[in-house]
Design a protein around this motif. Structure first.
Motif, short mmCIF file in Angstrom:
data_model
loop_
_atom_site.label_atom_id
_atom_site.label_comp_id
_atom_site.label_asym_id
_atom_site.label_seq_id
_atom_site.Cartn_x
_atom_site.Cartn_y
_atom_site.Cartn_z
N ALA A 29 -27.78 -130.34 -96.41
CA ALA A 29 -27.54 -129.42 -97.53
C ALA A 29 -27.91 -130.07 -98.85
N ALA A 30 -27.55 -131.34 -99.01
CA ALA A 30 -27.85 -132.04 -100.26
C ALA A 30 -29.36 -132.19 -100.45
N VAL A 31 -30.08 -132.45 -99.37
CA VAL A 31 -31.54 -132.60 -99.46
C VAL A 31 -32.18 -131.27 -99.87
N PHE A 32 -31.75 -130.17 -99.26
CA PHE A 32 -32.31 -128.86 -99.61
C PHE A 32 -31.98 -128.50 -101.07
N ASP A 33 -30.78 -128.81 -101.49
CA ASP A 33 -30.41 -128.55 -102.89
C ASP A 33 -31.27 -129.36 -103.84
N TRP A 34 -31.51 -130.62 -103.51
CA TRP A 34 -32.33 -131.48 -104.37
C TRP A 34 -33.75 -130.93 -104.49
N PHE A 35 -34.33 -130.52 -103.37
CA PHE A 35 -35.68 -129.95 -103.40
C PHE A 35 -35.72 -128.67 -104.21
N SER A 36 -34.69 -127.86 -104.10
CA SER A 36 -34.64 -126.60 -104.85
C SER A 36 -34.63 -126.84 -106.35
N ILE A 37 -33.95 -127.89 -106.78
CA ILE A 37 -33.85 -128.20 -108.21
C ILE A 37 -35.09 -128.92 -108.73
N ASN A 38 -35.60 -129.88 -107.96
CA ASN A 38 -36.65 -130.77 -108.47
C ASN A 38 -38.08 -130.35 -108.12
N ARG A 39 -38.26 -129.58 -107.08
CA ARG A 39 -39.55 -129.00 -106.72
C ARG A 39 -40.71 -130.00 -106.74
N PRO A 40 -40.69 -131.03 -105.92
CA PRO A 40 -41.81 -131.97 -105.90
C PRO A 40 -43.09 -131.32 -105.37
N HIS A 41 -44.22 -131.76 -105.90
CA HIS A 41 -45.52 -131.27 -105.42
C HIS A 41 -45.99 -132.09 -104.22
N ILE A 42 -45.63 -133.37 -104.21
CA ILE A 42 -46.07 -134.31 -103.19
C ILE A 42 -44.87 -135.12 -102.73
N VAL A 43 -44.83 -135.44 -101.44
CA VAL A 43 -43.74 -136.25 -100.89
C VAL A 43 -44.31 -137.44 -100.15
N ILE A 44 -43.77 -138.62 -100.44
CA ILE A 44 -44.06 -139.82 -99.66
C ILE A 44 -42.76 -140.23 -99.00
N LEU A 45 -42.71 -140.10 -97.68
CA LEU A 45 -41.47 -140.32 -96.94
C LEU A 45 -41.40 -141.77 -96.46
N ALA A 46 -40.82 -142.63 -97.31
CA ALA A 46 -40.65 -144.04 -96.99
C ALA A 46 -39.19 -144.38 -96.72
N ALA A 47 -38.30 -143.41 -96.82
CA ALA A 47 -36.88 -143.65 -96.57
C ALA A 47 -36.64 -143.84 -95.08
N ALA A 48 -35.87 -144.85 -94.73
CA ALA A 48 -35.57 -145.12 -93.32
C ALA A 48 -34.47 -146.14 -93.22
N ARG A 49 -33.80 -146.13 -92.07
CA ARG A 49 -32.93 -147.26 -91.73
C ARG A 49 -33.81 -148.26 -91.00
N VAL A 50 -33.90 -149.47 -91.55
CA VAL A 50 -34.78 -150.49 -90.98
C VAL A 50 -33.99 -151.76 -90.72
N GLY A 51 -34.55 -152.63 -89.87
CA GLY A 51 -33.90 -153.89 -89.57
C GLY A 51 -34.70 -154.68 -88.55
N GLY A 52 -34.33 -155.91 -88.36
CA GLY A 52 -35.03 -156.79 -87.44
C GLY A 52 -34.62 -156.58 -86.00
N ILE A 53 -35.07 -157.50 -85.15
CA ILE A 53 -34.89 -157.35 -83.71
C ILE A 53 -33.41 -157.32 -83.31
N LYS A 54 -32.56 -158.13 -83.98
CA LYS A 54 -31.15 -158.15 -83.63
C LYS A 54 -30.46 -156.85 -84.02
N ALA A 55 -30.75 -156.35 -85.23
CA ALA A 55 -30.14 -155.10 -85.68
C ALA A 55 -30.55 -153.94 -84.79
N ASN A 56 -31.84 -153.88 -84.43
CA ASN A 56 -32.32 -152.81 -83.56
C ASN A 56 -31.68 -152.86 -82.18
N ALA A 57 -31.51 -154.09 -81.67
CA ALA A 57 -31.00 -154.24 -80.31
C ALA A 57 -29.50 -153.97 -80.22
#
Length: 334
Positions: free
Chosen positions: A61-89
């Motif tokens: 809901a928060a993401v849809f609200d943000w898009f409704s207000i800010n109306r980006p023309h272009i999106v670069i989706l670099a958001a992620a949960r990331v981590g090394g081999i121990k965190a993944n395992a």
């Protein structure tokens, strides 16, 4: 806009309007911050980069609200949960759940609000563990994944398929890039959750400062990996947005690899550590080798500019200036 064809990929030439509103999702992370720096240097003046405190991309809901207000023309989706081999395992549930929610929410909101151009950033871990080297983009879904990062890889594969579905159903020129192992300023240097290169930088730095005579690294040191500076990836992202249009993903890397043992020696040399380095064979190596075929990316006129030696040196300088020894000296992908 003009369009030509080179092999399986449609290449188009469409310089981006520097006044376009561009969402860099994951703006505070290693990749997002590098993209933000590069776009700013190239004259883009309407960048949008909500932090995880401003917007939790897992909250639909928060993401849809943000898009409704800010109306980006272009999106670069670099958001992620990331981590090394121990965190993944040890935390696969978080890696698949968080990344699936982030991706689905952003991609659905972008489609709903008519975002014309979108770049989804995946990872080279999407490819099979035993893929033929160097790995071509068409190796996707041809074999079994590496078990230690399977959950993260499945989430990223789902993102690729989501983008492909949007292209096929709605005809939008959304694209995907698959970076190799990344590093640089803004990386996560957490002692347990970081990737191999920042982990080595922290470990060797602490041993150097504390005059520890011996270091023990995970695995055998024989696994081979490829490393790309985040600033080189940032340049590649703009090239892709302005020159590429195909449902086929694009590998982004150097096309060169080295063993983890060689990497450790390079880090030790940069830091000045002269102690003994040993290897814990009871710990996993992960995929035996992972180096990308980058011919599709280089055909667009892009080449990496930062050597690994120079990149390690500048990253270590950033780590020290950012407060070496803190919990992370960097930030997560979100």
């Amino acid at each position: 806009m003009t369009m030509t064809t080179t092999g399986p990929a449609a290449v188009y030439h469409c310089p981006l309007d520097r006044s376009s509103r561009i969402l860099v999702a994951g703006r505070r992370g290693l990749v997002g911050s590098a993209i933000w720096r590069h776009l700013t240097s190239q004259g883009f003046r309407a960048l949008l980069g909500p932090t995880s405190k401003d917007l939790d991309f897992r909250d639909r809901a928060a993401v849809f609200d943000w898009f409704s207000i800010n109306r980006p023309h272009i999106v670069i989706l670099a958001a992620a949960r990331v981590g090394g081999i121990k965190a993944n395992a040890t935390r696969p549930t978080e890696f698949i759940s968080d990344n699936l929610r982030i991706q689905v929410n952003v991609l659905d909101a972008a489609l709903h609000h008519g975002v014309r151009r979108l770049l989804f950033l995946g990872s080279s871990c999407i490819y099979p563990r035993d893929a033929v080297q160097p790995i071509r983009e068409d190796a996707l879904l041809t074999g079994v994944l590496e078990e230690t990062n399977e959950a993260y890889a499945i989430a990223k594969i789902a993102g690729i398929m989501h983008v492909r579905a949007v292209r096929r159903q709605h005809g939008l020129p959304w694209i995907c890039a698959m970076p190799t192992n990344l590093y640089g300023p803004g990386d996560n240097f957490h002692p347990e959750n970081s990737h191999v290169l920042p982990s080595l930088i922290r470990r060797f730095h602490e041993a150097y400062v504390e005059k520890v005579p011996r270091i023990v690294n995970w695995g055998s040191g024989t696994a081979r990996r490829e490393f790309l500076h985040a600033d080189d990836l940032a340049r590649a992202c703009l090239v892709l947005l302005e020159r590429y249009d195909s449902e086929a993903a694009v590998n982004v890397g150097t096309g060169e690899d080295l063993t983890i043992r060689e990497l450790a020696g390079m880090v030790a040399s940069v830091i000045g550590y002269r102690g003994t380095v040993e290897w814990d064979l009871a710990q996993p190596d992960g995929t035996p080798r992972k180096v990308l075929d980058t011919s599709r990316m280089t055909a667009l006129g892009w080449r990496p500019e930062i050597s690994l030696q120079d990149g390690i040196r500048s990253t270590y300088a950033w780590y020290r200036s950012a407060g070496a020894g803190s919990a992370t000296a960097g930030s997560a992908g979100r």
